[in-house]
Design an enzyme around this catalytic site. Structure first.
Site, PDB file in Angstrom:
ATOM      1  N   LYS A  69      42.405  20.223  67.014  1.00  0.00           N
ATOM      2  CA  LYS A  69      42.126  21.371  67.880  1.00  0.00           C
ATOM      3  C   LYS A  69      43.377  21.657  68.705  1.00  0.00           C
ATOM      4  O   LYS A  69      43.848  20.807  69.462  1.00  0.00           O
ATOM      5  CB  LYS A  69      40.940  21.068  68.799  1.00  0.00           C
ATOM      6  CG  LYS A  69      40.664  22.198  69.787  1.00  0.00           C
ATOM      7  CD  LYS A  69      39.366  22.016  70.527  1.00  0.00           C
ATOM      8  CE  LYS A  69      39.177  23.114  71.555  1.00  0.00           C
ATOM      9  NZ  LYS A  69      37.895  23.011  72.248  1.00  0.00           N
ATOM     10  N   GLU A  78      45.627  12.926  63.682  1.00  0.00           N
ATOM     11  CA  GLU A  78      44.368  13.075  64.427  1.00  0.00           C
ATOM     12  C   GLU A  78      43.153  13.031  63.472  1.00  0.00           C
ATOM     13  O   GLU A  78      42.146  12.373  63.744  1.00  0.00           O
ATOM     14  CB  GLU A  78      44.337  14.428  65.159  1.00  0.00           C
ATOM     15  CG  GLU A  78      45.191  14.497  66.411  1.00  0.00           C
ATOM     16  CD  GLU A  78      44.539  13.813  67.605  1.00  0.00           C
ATOM     17  OE1 GLU A  78      43.438  13.241  67.465  1.00  0.00           O
ATOM     18  OE2 GLU A  78      45.136  13.842  68.690  1.00  0.00           O
ATOM     19  N   LYS A 112      40.939  23.953  64.238  1.00  0.00           N
ATOM     20  CA  LYS A 112      40.604  25.058  65.133  1.00  0.00           C
ATOM     21  C   LYS A 112      41.842  25.483  65.906  1.00  0.00           C
ATOM     22  O   LYS A 112      42.542  24.609  66.423  1.00  0.00           O
ATOM     23  CB  LYS A 112      39.530  24.563  66.104  1.00  0.00           C
ATOM     24  CG  LYS A 112      39.079  25.559  67.116  1.00  0.00           C
ATOM     25  CD  LYS A 112      38.090  24.932  68.055  1.00  0.00           C
ATOM     26  CE  LYS A 112      37.727  25.935  69.112  1.00  0.00           C
ATOM     27  NZ  LYS A 112      36.904  25.379  70.140  1.00  0.00           N
ATOM     28  N   SER A 169      36.822  32.759  69.066  1.00  0.00           N
ATOM     29  CA  SER A 169      36.490  33.988  69.795  1.00  0.00           C
ATOM     30  C   SER A 169      37.617  35.018  69.790  1.00  0.00           C
ATOM     31  O   SER A 169      37.377  36.208  69.615  1.00  0.00           O
ATOM     32  CB  SER A 169      36.104  33.635  71.228  1.00  0.00           C
ATOM     33  OG  SER A 169      37.154  32.939  71.880  1.00  0.00           O
TER      34      SER A 169
END
Ligand code: PBG
Length: 324
Positions: A196, A234, A249, A275
């Site tokens: 992320k 990660e 993301k 978004s």
């Protein structure tokens, strides 16, 4: 000209094109994010996410039934916590009667087969708007992980199928898996936001939940978007620690990362079409500068082509309607 290969042969009609299409979207590719607020009969549009709504639980339950009837199989729950319930430790996140816990129960009750995933992070509950506990201006890792593990157990108790930690603290996957095992929740899965990035594309989401960081930014825990190998580190660690599904993301500016992660892991890969990515298409469409329907399908197809097995997107309903 005499050619030995004519590549246009496979593109000459819609029927031929569909025969050789490599990537096909289906409703079960999608995860539908839902924003839940306290109250009744509330369906309020999020200003920076036109045609996307915060809904009270009664309205959410109806929505979930509709999603299921359309063929959508998975929702990802976010709740908007009241300001007066926010504190540094995210105490409200552990309330067995909190909005998240009540929402999980109500949704599983109304639509038991719907796969319910829950956001696990402190930011909606944090008076600082950070994903962790703040001490002397720092986001402290280990005390935060303790709360995330307790929060995950609380969601599992309420009936969540998967918990989805979106915080990027170190060691949270093994802590969550261990806590779930110790409490007997051996069937509760973990979808980890593994890679992320600290991204400007989350802006509209923070409006939706009123969760923007009160000071600083999230760069000490979310990843630097300049980095590629770090994403693999990660993600591989999260798989080792017990993640059932990993996530990259945002999605569209990170298609290279999705592909590399997909090639490196043996678990399903999800991608979050966030978004800001939604808002960009909406805004261009509103101006008449893009064909929204075409932009939706092209975007989501590119994310799947890059390697995403699952896509969290605010366009899930539109996509299913367009796929007909
Ligand atoms: C926070 C969280 C964020 C999103 C999902 N969980 C925002 C952030 O990290 O600040 C973003 C989703 C989106 O932009 O659609 N834990």
């Amino acid at each position: 000209m005499q050619l030995l290969r004519r590549n246009r042969i496979l593109r000459q009609s819609p029927a031929i094109r569909s025969l050789v299409s490599e990537t096909i979207l289906t409703p079960s590719d999608f995860i539908v994010p839902l924003f839940i607020v306290e109250g009744e009969k509330i369906r309020e549009e999020i200003p920076s996410m036109s045609n996307y709504f915060r809904m009270s639980l009664d309205v959410t339950v109806k929505e979930v039934k509709e999603l299921w009837a359309m063929g959508l199989k998975c929702v990802l729950l976010f709740i908007k916590c009241k300001d007066e319930l926010k504190d540094n430790k995210g105490t409200e996140a552990l309330n067995p009667n909190g909005l998240m816990q009540r929402s999980i129960k109500a949704i599983k009750n109304a639509c038991p087969e719907m796969v319910v995933m829950t956001d696990v992070a402190l930011d909606p509950f944090s008076s600082f708007g950070h994903d962790g506990i703040v001490e002397n201006g720092e986001i402290v890792n280990d005390p935060t992980v303790d709360v995330l593990a307790q929060m995950s157990v609380s969601h599992a108790q309420a009936g969540a199928d998967f918990v989805a930690p979106s915080d990027m603290m170190d060691g949270r996957i093994v802590a969550i898996r261990t806590a779930l095992e110790e409490t007997g929740f051996t069937r509760t899965g973990i979808m980890s936001y593994s890679a992320k990035y600290a991204s400007c594309f989350y802006g509209p989401f923070r409006d939706a939940l009123d969760s923007a960081p009160g000071f600083g930014d999230k760069k000490t825990y979310q990843m630097d978007y300049a980095n590629r190998t770090e994403a693999l580190k990660e993600t591989l660690m999260d798989v080792d620690e017990g993640a059932d599904i990993v996530m990259v993301k945002p999605a569209m500016a990170y298609l290279d990362i999705i592909r590399e992660v997909k090639d490196a892991v043996d678990v399903p890969v999800s991608a979050y079409h966030v978004s800001g990515e939604y808002a960009m298409i909406k805004a261009a469409a509103k101006m008449g500068w893009l064909n929204e329907d075409k932009a939706i399908i092209e975007s989501l197809t590119s994310i799947k082509r890059a390697g995403a097995d699952l896509i969290a997107t605010y366009y899930a309903k539109d996509a299913v309607k367009l796929l007909g």
